[in-house]
Design an enzyme around this catalytic site. Sequence first.
Site, mmCIF file in Angstrom:
data_model
loop_
_atom_site.group_PDB
_atom_site.id
_atom_site.type_symbol
_atom_site.label_atom_id
_atom_site.label_comp_id
_atom_site.label_asym_id
_atom_site.label_seq_id
_atom_site.Cartn_x
_atom_site.Cartn_y
_atom_site.Cartn_z
ATOM 1 N N HIS A 140 136.283 53.344 65.994
ATOM 2 C CA HIS A 140 135.400 52.828 66.435
ATOM 3 C C HIS A 140 134.637 51.838 64.341
ATOM 4 O O HIS A 140 133.639 51.017 64.507
ATOM 5 C CB HIS A 140 134.007 54.156 66.440
ATOM 6 N N LYS A 376 138.542 62.494 71.864
ATOM 7 C CA LYS A 376 139.022 60.774 71.944
ATOM 8 C C LYS A 376 139.118 59.914 70.255
ATOM 9 O O LYS A 376 139.346 59.126 70.318
ATOM 10 C CB LYS A 376 137.462 60.435 72.807
ATOM 11 N N PHE A 377 138.916 61.056 69.027
ATOM 12 C CA PHE A 377 139.568 60.504 67.913
ATOM 13 C C PHE A 377 139.054 59.087 67.604
ATOM 14 O O PHE A 377 139.036 58.434 66.634
ATOM 15 C CB PHE A 377 140.585 60.489 67.792
ATOM 16 N N CYS A 378 137.629 58.696 67.638
ATOM 17 C CA CYS A 378 136.476 57.916 67.367
ATOM 18 C C CYS A 378 137.009 56.509 68.013
ATOM 19 O O CYS A 378 137.190 55.783 67.270
ATOM 20 C CB CYS A 378 136.189 57.993 65.833
ATOM 21 N N ALA A 379 137.534 56.436 68.325
ATOM 22 C CA ALA A 379 138.725 55.573 69.405
ATOM 23 C C ALA A 379 138.629 55.416 71.247
ATOM 24 O O ALA A 379 139.395 54.967 71.870
ATOM 25 C CB ALA A 379 140.327 55.237 68.796
#
Length: 439
Positions: A140, A376-379
């Site tokens: 992100h 979601k691992f900032c993705a």
Amino acid sequence: MPTLTIFSSVPDQAAPSVPDAGSRPIPAVLGADLQVPVKGGRLVGYANLDYAASAPCLEPVNAAVAAALPAYSSVHRGAGYASQLTTARYEQARHTVRAFVGARPDDAVIFTRNTTDATNLLARCLPAGTTTVVFDTEHHASLLPWPKSVRLAPPAFPGEAVRAADEALAGIDGPKLLVVTAASNVTGELWPIAALAHIAHRHGARILVDAAQLVPHRRLNLTALDLDYVAFSGHKLYAPFGAGVLVGRGDWLAEGEPYLKGGGAVRTVGDVAEWHDDPEPRHEAGTPNVLGAIALAAACDALTATGWTALVREEERLLARLRSGLASVEGVRELALWGDDHPRVGIVSFTVAGYPAREVAEALSSEYGIGVRDGKFCAHPFVRHLLEAPDGGGSGRDHENDGGCADGTASAVRASIGIGTTQEHVDRLIEALRDLVSR
């Protein structure tokens, strides 16, 4: 269009003319002997497999900060000895970081809080009307800051990434910037940044590389790769003291609105402010994170002194063991964009059939003393793509194989390794997962 090398594994990231030092052992990390509680009241050694989120502090980094503290003072504006010494250390840190990434002599090195801060700083300095091209596979921090952007679908293979960027850039008039990761924070896969830089420049565009997940694992040479900007974070580079950095061409930065407006960013203040033309003071108003910069530079020095050959060899040994172990556990599926054989750093995301990702992560922590990441691992767009989940999450979908959480959103588990990871940590994770799926 000339023939391009789409991907050349590790050498694509490296400076071929700079040899490894290779003269020191791999440094230790603080917390290697950390004991954590597990169910039943026992204490076990912590298996930290969450390096991609934040890496532990290297002992040489801790020592550098401790050495700087007794004379700590403000920088750039003091005549006293402590202030002069601290200023020298801070500016030396800037030179160290410049050398670490192989920057050009006239490149700006601006200390920030982290990679997100660095990308937002550059976004504020883009020339008017700039269009940014970015893949939906990005973190992100690289996906969101841009005032005007074109988003590209996840490419099916590296050459498709180059082709898609080529087509997108060709259709844009005015200033343009291509933004891409060097190593995915979800899959660890290495991106063809040299080829992408070539394409960007062929269309008169610039390129920003998110190197947050690359620089803890591989050498990066900005000049050899012909990159315009790179950004990364200290807390992922074994220097968790709150500093990051943006390195790159100074003209856009010198013309952009000062990121912060205050002391240090100005030459004079009267009825109007006269801002510094030098992009480094222009965007570092106020008292900077001096200790963070010193820590970041100490990490750069420690990795360079160790030599990348030893670091990469040990990581690849552990990564191969981790991936083969995961493949041996029934119901575990590793996530990948470009296939099993594509080169990657020590990051693996996976799902466990029948188990929400959060449940897996909590069980690993509470029962086995293993730290991993879930979510979601900032993705978000990328993870949804990898899990083939509907956009925005589930709607009554069967989450047997997508790591679905209780709220119906797709997610995964991520295990990441680095300095301080041991074979026992990897083996413990595999055995814990095998035990979990057999219940």
